[in-house]
Design an enzyme around this catalytic site. Structure first.
Site, PDB file in Angstrom:
ATOM      1  N   HIS A 262       0.561  -1.602   0.102  1.00 28.26           N
ATOM      2  CA  HIS A 262       0.288   0.246   0.100  1.00 28.26           C
ATOM      3  C   HIS A 262       0.634   1.280  -0.017  1.00 28.26           C
ATOM      4  CE1 HIS A 262       1.140   0.054   4.178  1.00 28.26           C
ATOM      5  NE2 HIS A 262       0.539   1.523   4.276  1.00 28.26           N
TER       6      HIS A 262
HETATM    7  N1  UDP Z   1      -3.533  -4.588   9.159  1.00 23.96           N
HETATM    8  C1  UDP Z   1      -5.141  -5.529   9.527  1.00 23.96           C
HETATM    9  N2  UDP Z   1      -5.659  -5.777   8.011  1.00 23.96           N
HETATM   10  C2  UDP Z   1      -4.884  -6.108   6.565  1.00 23.96           C
HETATM   11  C3  UDP Z   1      -4.169  -5.073   6.805  1.00 23.96           C
HETATM   12  C4  UDP Z   1      -3.355  -4.797   7.620  1.00 23.96           C
HETATM   13  O1  UDP Z   1      -5.570  -5.720  10.084  1.00 23.96           O
HETATM   14  O2  UDP Z   1      -5.937  -5.960   6.084  1.00 23.96           O
HETATM   15  C5  UDP Z   1      -3.082  -4.186  10.280  1.00 23.96           C
HETATM   16  C6  UDP Z   1      -2.051  -5.091  10.527  1.00 23.96           C
HETATM   17  O3  UDP Z   1      -1.887  -6.301  10.985  1.00 23.96           O
HETATM   18  C7  UDP Z   1      -0.811  -3.749  11.327  1.00 23.96           C
HETATM   19  C8  UDP Z   1      -1.618  -2.786  10.722  1.00 23.96           C
HETATM   20  O4  UDP Z   1      -3.076  -3.252   9.539  1.00 23.96           O
HETATM   21  O5  UDP Z   1      -1.585  -4.056  13.445  1.00 23.96           O
HETATM   22  C9  UDP Z   1      -0.240  -2.203   9.938  1.00 23.96           C
HETATM   23  O6  UDP Z   1      -1.243  -0.966   9.052  1.00 23.96           O
HETATM   24  P1  UDP Z   1      -0.713  -1.011   7.019  1.00 23.96           P
HETATM   25  O7  UDP Z   1       0.473  -1.562   6.560  1.00 23.96           O
HETATM   26  O8  UDP Z   1      -1.511  -0.159   7.128  1.00 23.96           O
HETATM   27  O9  UDP Z   1       0.174   0.848   7.802  1.00 23.96           O
HETATM   28  P2  UDP Z   1       1.733   0.608   7.981  1.00 23.96           P
HETATM   29  O10 UDP Z   1       2.108   0.181   9.441  1.00 23.96           O
HETATM   30  O11 UDP Z   1       3.152   0.678   7.011  1.00 23.96           O
HETATM   31  O12 UDP Z   1       1.319   2.666   8.014  1.00 23.96           O
END
Ligand code: UDP
Length: 360
Positions: free
Chosen positions: A207
Protein backbone atom coordinates in the site's frame (compact mmCIF):
# COMPACT_ATOMS: atom_id res chain seq x y z
CA UNK A 1 -10.90 15.38 35.91
CA UNK A 2 -7.73 15.60 33.80
CA UNK A 3 -8.05 14.54 30.18
CA UNK A 4 -5.77 13.24 27.48
CA UNK A 5 -6.68 13.07 23.80
CA UNK A 6 -5.24 10.63 21.26
CA UNK A 7 -5.34 11.58 17.60
CA UNK A 8 -5.92 8.69 15.19
CA UNK A 9 -6.88 8.52 11.55
CA UNK A 10 -5.31 5.53 9.83
CA UNK A 11 -5.47 1.78 10.35
CA UNK A 12 -2.16 1.24 12.18
CA UNK A 13 -3.05 4.02 14.61
CA UNK A 14 -6.23 2.28 15.72
CA UNK A 15 -4.08 -0.68 16.74
CA UNK A 16 -1.50 1.47 18.56
CA UNK A 17 -4.08 3.67 20.28
CA UNK A 18 -6.10 0.64 21.38
CA UNK A 19 -3.46 -0.58 23.82
CA UNK A 20 -2.85 2.96 25.08
CA UNK A 21 -6.62 3.47 25.56
CA UNK A 22 -6.77 0.25 27.58
CA UNK A 23 -3.79 1.36 29.69
CA UNK A 24 -5.52 4.70 30.43
CA UNK A 25 -8.71 2.84 31.33
CA UNK A 26 -6.75 1.14 34.14
CA UNK A 27 -6.00 4.58 35.68
CA UNK A 28 -8.18 6.65 37.95
CA UNK A 29 -8.44 10.44 37.77
CA UNK A 30 -7.75 10.75 34.06
CA UNK A 31 -10.04 10.49 31.05
CA UNK A 32 -8.72 9.41 27.69
CA UNK A 33 -10.58 10.19 24.46
CA UNK A 34 -9.98 9.63 20.78
CA UNK A 35 -10.19 12.11 17.94
CA UNK A 36 -10.62 10.31 14.61
CA UNK A 37 -9.62 12.54 11.71
CA UNK A 38 -11.37 10.38 9.11
CA UNK A 39 -8.17 9.76 7.09
CA UNK A 40 -9.29 6.11 6.78
CA UNK A 41 -13.04 5.86 6.78
CA UNK A 42 -14.16 2.58 5.11
CA UNK A 43 -15.77 0.05 7.44
CA UNK A 44 -13.00 -2.49 6.80
CA UNK A 45 -10.21 0.07 7.26
CA UNK A 46 -11.68 1.76 10.32
CA UNK A 47 -15.02 0.66 11.85
CA UNK A 48 -14.04 -2.98 12.27
CA UNK A 49 -11.02 -1.98 14.35
CA UNK A 50 -13.11 -0.09 16.89
CA UNK A 51 -15.35 -3.15 17.38
CA UNK A 52 -12.58 -5.76 17.43
CA UNK A 53 -10.07 -3.88 19.54
CA UNK A 54 -12.79 -2.88 21.98
CA UNK A 55 -11.94 0.78 21.93
CA UNK A 56 -14.51 3.45 22.74
CA UNK A 57 -16.04 5.38 19.84
CA UNK A 58 -14.15 8.61 19.13
CA UNK A 59 -15.32 11.64 21.11
CA UNK A 60 -14.75 13.69 17.97
CA UNK A 61 -15.18 12.22 14.50
CA UNK A 62 -13.86 14.42 11.69
CA UNK A 63 -14.38 13.57 8.05
CA UNK A 64 -11.15 14.58 6.38
CA UNK A 65 -10.05 11.93 3.92
CA UNK A 66 -9.19 11.61 0.26
CA UNK A 67 -7.47 14.99 -0.14
CA UNK A 68 -3.95 16.02 -1.16
CA UNK A 69 -1.39 16.07 1.65
CA UNK A 70 -1.54 19.84 2.04
CA UNK A 71 -5.32 20.10 2.01
CA UNK A 72 -5.73 17.14 4.35
CA UNK A 73 -3.15 18.31 6.87
CA UNK A 74 -4.42 21.89 6.73
CA UNK A 75 -8.04 20.98 7.37
CA UNK A 76 -7.09 18.62 10.17
CA UNK A 77 -4.98 21.33 11.77
CA UNK A 78 -7.80 23.86 11.61
CA UNK A 79 -10.46 21.52 12.96
CA UNK A 80 -8.31 20.05 15.72
CA UNK A 81 -7.22 23.50 16.86
CA UNK A 82 -10.88 24.41 17.32
CA UNK A 83 -11.51 21.22 19.31
CA UNK A 84 -8.45 21.71 21.52
CA UNK A 85 -9.32 25.34 22.21
CA UNK A 86 -12.82 24.36 23.26
CA UNK A 87 -12.06 21.14 25.19
CA UNK A 88 -8.61 22.07 26.56
CA UNK A 89 -7.15 18.57 26.93
CA UNK A 90 -4.19 18.41 29.33
CA UNK A 91 -2.06 16.46 26.81
CA UNK A 92 -2.36 15.17 23.26
CA UNK A 93 -0.89 11.87 22.07
CA UNK A 94 -0.03 11.24 18.42
CA UNK A 95 1.10 8.00 16.81
CA UNK A 96 3.52 7.15 14.02
CA UNK A 97 3.90 9.13 10.84
CA UNK A 98 0.64 10.08 9.16
CA UNK A 99 -0.85 13.45 8.23
CA UNK A 100 -3.17 13.06 11.24
CA UNK A 101 -0.09 12.74 13.48
CA UNK A 102 1.55 15.88 12.16
CA UNK A 103 -1.67 17.91 12.22
CA UNK A 104 -2.53 16.81 15.77
CA UNK A 105 0.95 17.65 17.03
CA UNK A 106 1.02 21.08 15.39
CA UNK A 107 -2.48 22.01 16.49
CA UNK A 108 -1.70 21.16 20.12
CA UNK A 109 1.82 22.57 20.42
CA UNK A 110 0.81 25.97 19.00
CA UNK A 111 -1.68 26.45 21.83
CA UNK A 112 0.75 25.11 24.44
CA UNK A 113 -0.82 21.74 25.04
CA UNK A 114 1.93 19.15 25.68
CA UNK A 115 2.36 16.63 22.88
CA UNK A 116 3.52 13.03 23.25
CA UNK A 117 4.74 11.17 20.15
CA UNK A 118 4.55 7.39 20.15
CA UNK A 119 6.97 5.66 17.77
CA UNK A 120 9.41 8.56 17.93
CA UNK A 121 12.90 8.53 16.41
CA UNK A 122 12.19 6.19 13.48
CA UNK A 123 13.88 7.22 10.24
CA UNK A 124 13.92 5.70 6.78
CA UNK A 125 16.41 8.40 5.69
CA UNK A 126 14.26 8.85 2.58
CA UNK A 127 12.84 12.34 2.59
CA UNK A 128 10.80 11.63 -0.54
CA UNK A 129 8.40 9.66 1.69
CA UNK A 130 5.59 11.77 3.14
CA UNK A 131 5.83 9.64 6.29
CA UNK A 132 9.46 10.66 6.84
CA UNK A 133 8.59 14.36 6.80
CA UNK A 134 5.69 13.78 9.17
CA UNK A 135 7.92 11.86 11.61
CA UNK A 136 10.73 14.38 11.65
CA UNK A 137 8.45 17.38 12.08
CA UNK A 138 6.40 15.66 14.78
CA UNK A 139 9.46 14.58 16.76
CA UNK A 140 10.79 18.13 16.78
CA UNK A 141 7.62 19.73 18.17
CA UNK A 142 6.81 17.07 20.75
CA UNK A 143 7.34 17.36 24.51
CA UNK A 144 7.53 13.64 25.19
CA UNK A 145 9.14 11.25 22.73
CA UNK A 146 8.46 7.56 23.19
CA UNK A 147 11.13 5.59 21.36
CA UNK A 148 10.52 1.89 20.68
CA UNK A 149 14.21 1.06 21.14
CA UNK A 150 17.60 2.56 21.98
CA UNK A 151 18.55 3.24 18.35
CA UNK A 152 15.51 5.49 17.91
CA UNK A 153 16.43 7.38 21.09
CA UNK A 154 20.01 7.79 19.82
CA UNK A 155 18.68 9.19 16.55
CA UNK A 156 16.60 11.78 18.40
CA UNK A 157 19.57 12.85 20.50
CA UNK A 158 21.75 13.06 17.38
CA UNK A 159 19.16 15.49 16.01
CA UNK A 160 19.55 17.65 19.12
CA UNK A 161 16.47 16.60 21.10
CA UNK A 162 17.24 16.63 24.84
CA UNK A 163 17.46 13.22 26.54
CA UNK A 164 15.03 14.44 29.23
CA UNK A 165 12.18 14.39 26.68
CA UNK A 166 12.93 10.86 25.46
CA UNK A 167 11.79 7.56 27.00
CA UNK A 168 12.65 4.14 25.62
CA UNK A 169 9.50 2.16 26.30
CA UNK A 170 9.35 -0.63 23.69
CA UNK A 171 6.85 -0.87 20.89
CA UNK A 172 3.09 -0.54 21.42
CA UNK A 173 2.55 -2.83 18.42
CA UNK A 174 4.33 -5.58 20.35
CA UNK A 175 1.85 -4.99 23.19
CA UNK A 176 -1.00 -5.16 20.68
CA UNK A 177 0.19 -8.35 19.05
CA UNK A 178 0.49 -10.06 22.46
CA UNK A 179 -2.89 -8.80 23.69
CA UNK A 180 -4.87 -9.55 20.58
CA UNK A 181 -3.09 -12.79 19.59
CA UNK A 182 -4.32 -14.18 22.87
CA UNK A 183 -7.78 -12.97 21.97
CA UNK A 184 -7.67 -14.66 18.55
CA UNK A 185 -7.68 -18.11 20.07
CA UNK A 186 -11.46 -18.25 20.12
CA UNK A 187 -12.04 -15.98 17.15
CA UNK A 188 -13.73 -17.25 13.99
CA UNK A 189 -11.05 -18.93 11.95
CA UNK A 190 -10.19 -16.93 8.86
CA UNK A 191 -8.11 -19.82 7.54
CA UNK A 192 -11.17 -22.07 7.46
CA UNK A 193 -13.24 -19.33 5.91
CA UNK A 194 -10.67 -18.96 3.13
CA UNK A 195 -10.03 -22.72 2.92
CA UNK A 196 -6.32 -22.23 3.60
CA UNK A 197 -3.91 -24.78 5.07
CA UNK A 198 -1.51 -23.39 7.70
CA UNK A 199 1.95 -22.89 6.20
CA UNK A 200 0.70 -23.21 2.62
CA UNK A 201 0.76 -19.54 1.61
CA UNK A 202 2.72 -16.32 1.73
CA UNK A 203 0.80 -13.36 3.18
CA UNK A 204 1.32 -10.08 1.34
CA UNK A 205 0.31 -6.45 1.81
CA UNK A 206 1.08 -3.58 -0.58
CA UNK A 207 0.00 0.00 0.00
CA UNK A 208 2.94 2.45 0.27
CA UNK A 209 2.58 5.38 -2.10
CA UNK A 210 6.11 4.82 -3.44
CA UNK A 211 4.94 1.41 -4.74
CA UNK A 212 1.34 2.08 -5.69
CA UNK A 213 1.88 5.41 -7.40
CA UNK A 214 4.58 4.09 -9.74
CA UNK A 215 3.38 1.86 -12.57
CA UNK A 216 6.88 0.39 -12.89
CA UNK A 217 7.15 -0.56 -9.22
CA UNK A 218 3.61 -1.93 -8.97
CA UNK A 219 4.14 -3.99 -12.10
CA UNK A 220 7.49 -5.23 -10.76
CA UNK A 221 5.82 -6.36 -7.55
CA UNK A 222 2.98 -8.26 -9.23
CA UNK A 223 5.36 -9.80 -11.77
CA UNK A 224 7.51 -10.92 -8.84
CA UNK A 225 4.42 -12.46 -7.23
CA UNK A 226 3.68 -14.34 -10.47
CA UNK A 227 7.24 -15.71 -10.55
CA UNK A 228 6.84 -17.00 -6.99
CA UNK A 229 4.25 -19.39 -8.38
CA UNK A 230 3.04 -20.51 -4.94
CA UNK A 231 -0.12 -19.19 -3.27
CA UNK A 232 -0.01 -15.61 -2.04
CA UNK A 233 -2.89 -14.21 0.01
CA UNK A 234 -3.21 -10.44 -0.36
CA UNK A 235 -5.71 -8.36 1.63
CA UNK A 236 -5.89 -5.49 -0.79
CA UNK A 237 -5.67 -1.89 0.39
CA UNK A 238 -8.19 0.36 -1.41
CA UNK A 239 -5.39 2.59 -2.74
CA UNK A 240 -3.70 -0.41 -4.39
CA UNK A 241 -6.97 -1.68 -5.83
CA UNK A 242 -7.52 1.70 -7.44
CA UNK A 243 -3.99 1.89 -8.86
CA UNK A 244 -4.07 -1.66 -10.32
CA UNK A 245 -7.21 -0.66 -12.20
CA UNK A 246 -5.80 2.72 -13.24
CA UNK A 247 -2.60 1.15 -14.63
CA UNK A 248 -4.50 -1.79 -16.18
CA UNK A 249 -2.28 -4.34 -14.40
CA UNK A 250 -3.33 -7.99 -14.18
CA UNK A 251 -3.31 -9.92 -10.96
CA UNK A 252 -1.52 -13.30 -11.38
CA UNK A 253 -3.53 -16.48 -10.83
CA UNK A 254 -1.51 -17.53 -7.75
CA UNK A 255 -2.38 -14.28 -5.96
CA UNK A 256 -5.58 -14.49 -3.98
CA UNK A 257 -6.99 -11.02 -3.46
CA UNK A 258 -9.22 -10.56 -0.45
CA UNK A 259 -10.76 -7.46 1.10
CA UNK A 260 -8.77 -5.85 3.94
CA UNK A 261 -9.37 -7.92 7.07
CA UNK A 262 -9.84 -6.97 10.71
CA UNK A 263 -6.87 -7.05 13.07
CA UNK A 264 -7.66 -10.40 14.64
CA UNK A 265 -8.03 -12.09 11.26
CA UNK A 266 -4.80 -10.41 10.16
CA UNK A 267 -2.93 -11.81 13.17
CA UNK A 268 -4.24 -15.27 12.36
CA UNK A 269 -3.18 -14.96 8.72
CA UNK A 270 0.27 -13.83 9.86
CA UNK A 271 0.62 -16.60 12.43
CA UNK A 272 -0.04 -19.33 9.88
CA UNK A 273 1.75 -17.88 6.84
CA UNK A 274 4.92 -19.50 5.49
CA UNK A 275 6.40 -16.04 5.13
CA UNK A 276 5.23 -12.43 4.94
CA UNK A 277 5.78 -10.03 2.05
CA UNK A 278 4.99 -6.38 2.68
CA UNK A 279 5.73 -2.70 2.32
CA UNK A 280 3.92 -1.92 5.58
CA UNK A 281 5.80 -0.65 8.61
CA UNK A 282 3.58 -2.43 11.10
CA UNK A 283 3.42 -5.72 9.24
CA UNK A 284 7.25 -5.96 9.08
CA UNK A 285 7.28 -5.97 12.86
CA UNK A 286 4.30 -8.27 13.23
CA UNK A 287 6.09 -10.81 11.00
CA UNK A 288 8.92 -10.75 13.53
CA UNK A 289 6.55 -10.99 16.50
CA UNK A 290 5.03 -14.08 14.85
CA UNK A 291 8.52 -15.42 14.06
CA UNK A 292 7.92 -15.41 10.33
CA UNK A 293 10.57 -14.39 7.80
CA UNK A 294 9.66 -11.12 6.09
CA UNK A 295 10.41 -9.88 2.58
CA UNK A 296 10.06 -6.10 2.38
CA UNK A 297 9.05 -4.44 -0.88
CA UNK A 298 10.97 -1.26 -0.21
CA UNK A 299 14.43 0.14 -0.83
CA UNK A 300 14.91 1.12 2.79
CA UNK A 301 13.16 0.58 6.12
CA UNK A 302 12.84 2.40 9.42
CA UNK A 303 13.07 -0.97 11.19
CA UNK A 304 16.70 -1.65 10.24
CA UNK A 305 17.35 -3.93 13.21
CA UNK A 306 15.09 -6.55 11.61
CA UNK A 307 17.32 -6.57 8.54
CA UNK A 308 20.45 -6.68 10.70
CA UNK A 309 19.30 -9.78 12.56
CA UNK A 310 18.22 -11.62 9.41
CA UNK A 311 14.44 -11.62 9.91
CA UNK A 312 13.78 -9.12 7.15
CA UNK A 313 15.08 -9.05 3.57
CA UNK A 314 14.83 -5.67 1.81
CA UNK A 315 14.24 -6.35 -1.88
CA UNK A 316 12.58 -3.26 -3.36
CA UNK A 317 10.17 -3.68 -6.27
CA UNK A 318 12.20 -5.73 -8.79
CA UNK A 319 10.41 -8.89 -9.89
CA UNK A 320 13.38 -11.31 -9.87
CA UNK A 321 14.62 -10.16 -6.47
CA UNK A 322 11.13 -10.51 -4.98
CA UNK A 323 10.64 -13.99 -6.41
CA UNK A 324 14.05 -15.18 -5.21
CA UNK A 325 13.58 -13.80 -1.69
CA UNK A 326 10.03 -15.13 -1.24
CA UNK A 327 10.94 -18.56 -2.56
CA UNK A 328 13.95 -18.91 -0.27
CA UNK A 329 12.58 -17.10 2.83
CA UNK A 330 13.54 -18.93 6.01
CA UNK A 331 13.39 -17.97 9.68
CA UNK A 332 16.75 -17.45 11.43
CA UNK A 333 17.23 -19.51 14.59
CA UNK A 334 17.88 -16.58 16.97
CA UNK A 335 14.97 -14.32 17.93
CA UNK A 336 16.42 -11.31 19.76
CA UNK A 337 14.23 -9.23 22.06
CA UNK A 338 14.07 -5.94 20.15
CA UNK A 339 10.85 -4.18 21.09
CA UNK A 340 10.51 -4.32 24.86
CA UNK A 341 8.52 -6.50 27.17
CA UNK A 342 4.99 -5.89 25.87
CA UNK A 343 4.33 -3.20 28.49
CA UNK A 344 5.06 -0.11 26.39
CA UNK A 345 1.54 1.26 26.78
CA UNK A 346 1.66 1.15 30.58
CA UNK A 347 5.06 2.86 30.58
CA UNK A 348 3.75 5.54 28.22
CA UNK A 349 0.71 6.26 30.37
CA UNK A 350 2.83 6.40 33.54
CA UNK A 351 5.19 8.94 31.94
CA UNK A 352 2.37 11.07 30.47
CA UNK A 353 0.84 11.28 33.94
CA UNK A 354 4.06 12.89 35.22
CA UNK A 355 3.61 15.91 32.93
CA UNK A 356 3.11 19.02 35.10
CA UNK A 357 -0.29 19.61 33.47
CA UNK A 358 -1.44 16.19 34.64
CA UNK A 359 0.49 15.61 37.84
CA UNK A 360 -1.07 18.59 39.65
N1 UDP B 1 -3.80 -4.84 9.01
C1 UDP B 1 -5.06 -5.36 9.21
N2 UDP B 1 -5.76 -5.83 8.13
C2 UDP B 1 -5.26 -5.82 6.87
C3 UDP B 1 -3.95 -5.30 6.67
C4 UDP B 1 -3.25 -4.80 7.76
O1 UDP B 1 -5.54 -5.42 10.33
O2 UDP B 1 -5.96 -6.24 5.94
C5 UDP B 1 -3.07 -4.31 10.17
C6 UDP B 1 -1.71 -4.93 10.39
O3 UDP B 1 -1.83 -6.14 11.09
C7 UDP B 1 -0.98 -3.85 11.16
C8 UDP B 1 -1.57 -2.59 10.60
O4 UDP B 1 -2.80 -2.94 9.96
O5 UDP B 1 -1.27 -3.91 12.53
C9 UDP B 1 -0.61 -2.02 9.60
O6 UDP B 1 -1.20 -1.01 8.92
P1 UDP B 1 -0.73 -0.50 7.50
O7 UDP B 1 0.03 -1.57 6.82
O8 UDP B 1 -1.96 0.04 6.85
O9 UDP B 1 0.18 0.76 7.85
P2 UDP B 1 1.72 0.97 8.20
O10 UDP B 1 2.06 0.08 9.35
O11 UDP B 1 2.50 0.70 6.98
O12 UDP B 1 1.81 2.41 8.57
Amino acid sequence: MKKVYSVVGARPQFVKAAVVAHAFARQKNVEHHLIHTGQHFDENMSGVFFDELEIPAPLHQLEIGGLSHGAMTGRMLEQMEAIFLKDRPDAVIVYGDTNSTLAGALAAVKIHIPVAHIEAGLRSMNRAMPEEINRIATDHVSDLLFAPHAAAADQLMAEGIPASKISIVGDVMFDASITYSRATENAPDILNALNLEPGSYALATVHRAENTDSRERLEGIFTGFRLVGQPIVLPLHPRTRGKLAEFGLDVPANVRLIEPVGFRAMLQLERHARCIVTDSGGVQKEAFFMRKPCVTLRDETEWTELVDCGWNALVGAKAQAIAAAVTSAAAPTAWPSLYGEGDASDKIVARVLTLPALAG
